[in-house]
Design an enzyme around this catalytic site. Structure first.
Site, PDB file in Angstrom:
ATOM      1  CE  LYS A  67      -1.411   2.834   2.671  1.00  0.00           C
ATOM      2  NZ  LYS A  67      -1.205   3.935   1.709  1.00  0.00           N
ATOM      3  CD  GLU A 105      10.732  12.650  10.842  1.00  0.00           C
ATOM      4  OE1 GLU A 105       9.574  12.364  11.208  1.00  0.00           O
ATOM      5  OE2 GLU A 105      11.445  11.862  10.204  1.00  0.00           O
TER       6      GLU A 105
HETATM    7  P1  NAD Z   1       2.751   8.667   7.320  1.00  0.00           P
HETATM    8  O1  NAD Z   1       2.946   7.929   8.590  1.00  0.00           O
HETATM    9  O2  NAD Z   1       1.763   9.756   7.283  1.00  0.00           O
HETATM   10  O3  NAD Z   1       2.336   7.666   6.155  1.00  0.00           O
HETATM   11  C1  NAD Z   1       3.097   6.512   5.870  1.00  0.00           C
HETATM   12  C2  NAD Z   1       2.192   5.489   5.224  1.00  0.00           C
HETATM   13  O4  NAD Z   1       1.191   5.107   6.161  1.00  0.00           O
HETATM   14  C3  NAD Z   1       1.458   5.991   3.983  1.00  0.00           C
HETATM   15  O5  NAD Z   1       1.339   4.934   3.069  1.00  0.00           O
HETATM   16  C4  NAD Z   1       0.091   6.353   4.542  1.00  0.00           C
HETATM   17  O6  NAD Z   1      -0.935   6.286   3.569  1.00  0.00           O
HETATM   18  C5  NAD Z   1      -0.086   5.263   5.578  1.00  0.00           C
HETATM   19  N1  NAD Z   1      -1.041   5.602   6.627  1.00  0.00           N
HETATM   20  C6  NAD Z   1      -1.370   6.826   7.099  1.00  0.00           C
HETATM   21  N2  NAD Z   1      -2.305   6.700   8.067  1.00  0.00           N
HETATM   22  C7  NAD Z   1      -2.547   5.375   8.196  1.00  0.00           C
HETATM   23  C8  NAD Z   1      -3.420   4.610   9.039  1.00  0.00           C
HETATM   24  N3  NAD Z   1      -4.204   5.185   9.939  1.00  0.00           N
HETATM   25  N4  NAD Z   1      -3.428   3.265   8.891  1.00  0.00           N
HETATM   26  C9  NAD Z   1      -2.623   2.673   7.999  1.00  0.00           C
HETATM   27  N5  NAD Z   1      -1.781   3.329   7.177  1.00  0.00           N
HETATM   28  C10 NAD Z   1      -1.738   4.671   7.284  1.00  0.00           C
HETATM   29  O7  NAD Z   1       4.206   9.150   6.891  1.00  0.00           O
HETATM   30  P2  NAD Z   1       4.605   9.998   5.581  1.00  0.00           P
HETATM   31  O8  NAD Z   1       4.224  11.402   5.831  1.00  0.00           O
HETATM   32  O9  NAD Z   1       4.125   9.330   4.348  1.00  0.00           O
HETATM   33  O10 NAD Z   1       6.178   9.822   5.597  1.00  0.00           O
HETATM   34  C11 NAD Z   1       7.013  10.585   6.367  1.00  0.00           C
HETATM   35  C12 NAD Z   1       7.404   9.849   7.621  1.00  0.00           C
HETATM   36  O11 NAD Z   1       8.010   8.606   7.268  1.00  0.00           O
HETATM   37  C13 NAD Z   1       8.446  10.592   8.422  1.00  0.00           C
HETATM   38  O12 NAD Z   1       8.140  10.506   9.779  1.00  0.00           O
HETATM   39  C14 NAD Z   1       9.731   9.823   8.114  1.00  0.00           C
HETATM   40  O13 NAD Z   1      10.722   9.935   9.081  1.00  0.00           O
HETATM   41  C15 NAD Z   1       9.217   8.442   7.985  1.00  0.00           C
HETATM   42  N6  NAD Z   1      10.167   7.622   7.229  1.00  0.00           N
HETATM   43  C16 NAD Z   1      10.913   6.709   7.913  1.00  0.00           C
HETATM   44  C17 NAD Z   1      11.853   5.950   7.233  1.00  0.00           C
HETATM   45  C18 NAD Z   1      12.677   4.933   7.980  1.00  0.00           C
HETATM   46  O14 NAD Z   1      13.254   4.083   7.315  1.00  0.00           O
HETATM   47  N7  NAD Z   1      12.776   4.982   9.290  1.00  0.00           N
HETATM   48  C19 NAD Z   1      12.032   6.110   5.859  1.00  0.00           C
HETATM   49  C20 NAD Z   1      11.261   7.063   5.192  1.00  0.00           C
HETATM   50  C21 NAD Z   1      10.313   7.810   5.905  1.00  0.00           C
END
Ligand code: NAD
Length: 486
Positions: A183, A390
């Site tokens: 997803k 962040e």
């Molecule tokens: P996000 O948590 O908003 O979304 C990540 C994913 O989760 C997306 O696919 C989103 O659609 C999904 N999602 C959102 N709400 C959900 C829910 N309630 N249930 C299930 N899935 C849900 O994060 P983002 O804004 O897309 O990405 C940025 C974040 O990702 C930052 O915090 C960054 O640090 C983190 N990140 C971490 C790594 C790592 O390897 N540690 C790598 C890249 C990004």
């Protein structure tokens, strides 16, 4: 107005759900994909519902026995072909990624190479899933341990590295013999769908990889986690959403890997080579425009070199060319959406109210698109709010320090623990500080740590488990212990 993706990218990009090898419409209709450089929609992709998600789990579950029983060499060769196809399509995939994510073309090309490397690395790992045979301490029997695929795996990825976060999960999952439902983030479904098309072309059988763009991630992922046939969740995203998903996964005791947020410190000691530290800072801060979990988020610079480091770093950032990612000469594209830009701007305003002094940048340019100017803020007090969040944008807060213990304490003063960077000419100090830093990864005199061959991951609230390296493969396996008397 939708744009002609094929003429801009040179590839025909899939825009439908992929379930059981069929490209299909979503029961939720479609969702728009926006170009962050223009704020205009570029296309629509099919949007999945919870019912589509169960169809995808059905498909992954049907495909599981065949794929798990496929010879490791054959699984590896599929991944190796996918690596080669991705490399051959680098330019098209990079241009597609720029359209949906905004990043500069140079960053997008680098991401495609990095993403493809996960397929190459796990093509090689597929044939090295070694178990062990030992004699029980009592001598009564043998202890056989073998690693079996965990089963149907749900992969949830963010928008910031839309190809690499997908391949970093698909590579080890397929190498281990698992089938997956991916997803992707709603902002960047096109790269994920294009990667899935490449895997199909590489010979991965129908149903092994399924992809579900959706505007309703909660219900879609929730429906899959409630299904007892799903045995693994591999999530990359924010700590906030990761926490919620850990709660949800608890109901079915689903095995979880969590790659969550970061708040990386970047320490520059008095004996550091300042020019090299500035080079490293440019990568650690500006790779992917600052939209990286590994982005240096807090700069702690020794008072003795702080003036020189700040002046040189600010000059380099001020010289960056900000513009649409596809334009020649662009160093920094827009942020992914309006909310992200508002968040970055708000953090900068708060940091200046807290006593920080803007050295360069500090505003959004007056143009269409979600742009923000590269920014350095010096003399940020250790208590400033910006240091606890962040930033996820091209903003570098600098805190000055005088003592090593003080610097370590400030660096560790966060609930995150993904990566830390430090610059010093003293090897003893480097290793001692690296050991004292609460982080899953440390870069010593180096502004980048990501490598498909290395275990990537965080401690504290930055996550659970590791991706990349051999550890990344074991995350998609279960150890089976067989007691044998022979
Ligand atoms: P996000 O948590 O908003 O979304 C990540 C994913 O989760 C997306 O696919 C989103 O659609 C999904 N999602 C959102 N709400 C959900 C829910 N309630 N249930 C299930 N899935 C849900 O994060 P983002 O804004 O897309 O990405 C940025 C974040 O990702 C930052 O915090 C960054 O640090 C983190 N990140 C971490 C790594 C790592 O390897 N540690 C790598 C890249 C990004």
């Amino acid at each position: 107005m939708a744009v002609d993706l094929a003429s801009i990218t040179g590839m025909s990009a899939p825009t439908e759900l992929l379930i059981g090898g069929q490209w299909s419409a979503g029961r939720a209709g479609s969702l728009p994909v926006i170009d962050p450089a223009t704020e205009d929609p570029i296309t629509e992709v099919a949007a999945a519902t919870a019912a589509d998600a169960i169809d995808a789990v059905d498909a992954a579950h049907r495909a599981l026995p065949g794929w798990a029983a496929t010879a490791p060499r054959t699984r590896g060769e599929c991944l190796r072909r996918a690596y080669e196809l991705m490399i051959a399509d680098t330019e098209a995939l990079a241009r597609l990624m720029v359209l949906e994510n905004g990043k500069a073309l140079r960053d997008a090309r680098a991401e495609v190479t990095y993403a493809a490397e996960f397929f190459r690395w796990y093509a090689e790992e597929a044939v090295r899933i070694d178990g062990t045979v030992t004699t029980a301490p009592s001598g009564a029997n043998r202890i056989l341990v073998q690693y079996q695929p965990v089963g149907v795996s749900v992969l949830v990825t963010p928008w910031n590295f839309p190809a690499a976060m997908a391949t970093r999960k698909i590579g080890p999952a397929l190498a281990a013999g698992c089938t997956v439902v991916l997803k992707p983030a709603k902002e960047t479904p096109l790269s994920a769908l294009a990667v899935a098309a490449i895997l199909a072309e590489a010979g991965v059988p129908d149903g092994v990889v399924n992809v579900l763009p959706t505007a309703a991630p909660g219900p879609v992922v929730g429906a899959m986690l409630a299904d007892p046939r799903v045995r693994k969740l591999s999530f990359t995203g924010s700590t906030e959403v990761g926490r919620q998903l850990l709660h949800t996964a608890a109901d079915t005791v689903t095995k979880c890997s969590m790659e969550l947020g970061g708040n990386a410190p970047f320490l520059v000691f008095a004996d550091a080579d300042v020019d090299s530290a500035v080079d490293g800072a440019m990568i650690a801060k500006m790779r992917n425009g600052g939209e990286a979990c590994t982005a240096a988020n807090r700069f702690f610079v020794h008072e003795a070199v702080a003036d020189e480091f700040t002046a040189k770093f600010a000059a380099r950032l001020a010289a960056l060319h900000v513009g649409p990612g596809l334009d020649d000469g662009t160093d920094l594209g827009p942020l992914v959406n309006a909310d992200t830009r508002t968040k970055v701007a708000t953090l900068v305003e708060a940091a200046t109210r807290d006593g920080g002094r803007v050295v360069t940048g500090g505003q959004a340019p007056d143009r269409r698109g979600y742009f923000y100017t590269p920014t350095v803020i010096d003399h940020v007090p250790p208590t400033a709010g910006i240091l606890g969040v962040e930033i996820f944008g091209p903003v570098a807060p600098i805190v000055r320090f005088t003592g090593t213990d003080e610097a370590i304490a400030m660096a560790n003063h966060t609930e995150y623990g993904l990566v830390s960077y430090l610059y010093t000419a003293d090897l003893r100090r480097a290793l001692a500080v690296a050991e004292a830093l609460e982080a899953g990864m440390v870069g010593i005199n180096r502004g980048v740590v990501s490598d498909p061959a290395a275990p990537f991951g965080g401690v504290k609230q930055s996550g659970l488990g590791r991706e990349g390296g051999h550890q990344g493969l074991l995350e998609f396996t279960e150890a089976k212990y067989i007691a044998v008397d022979w």
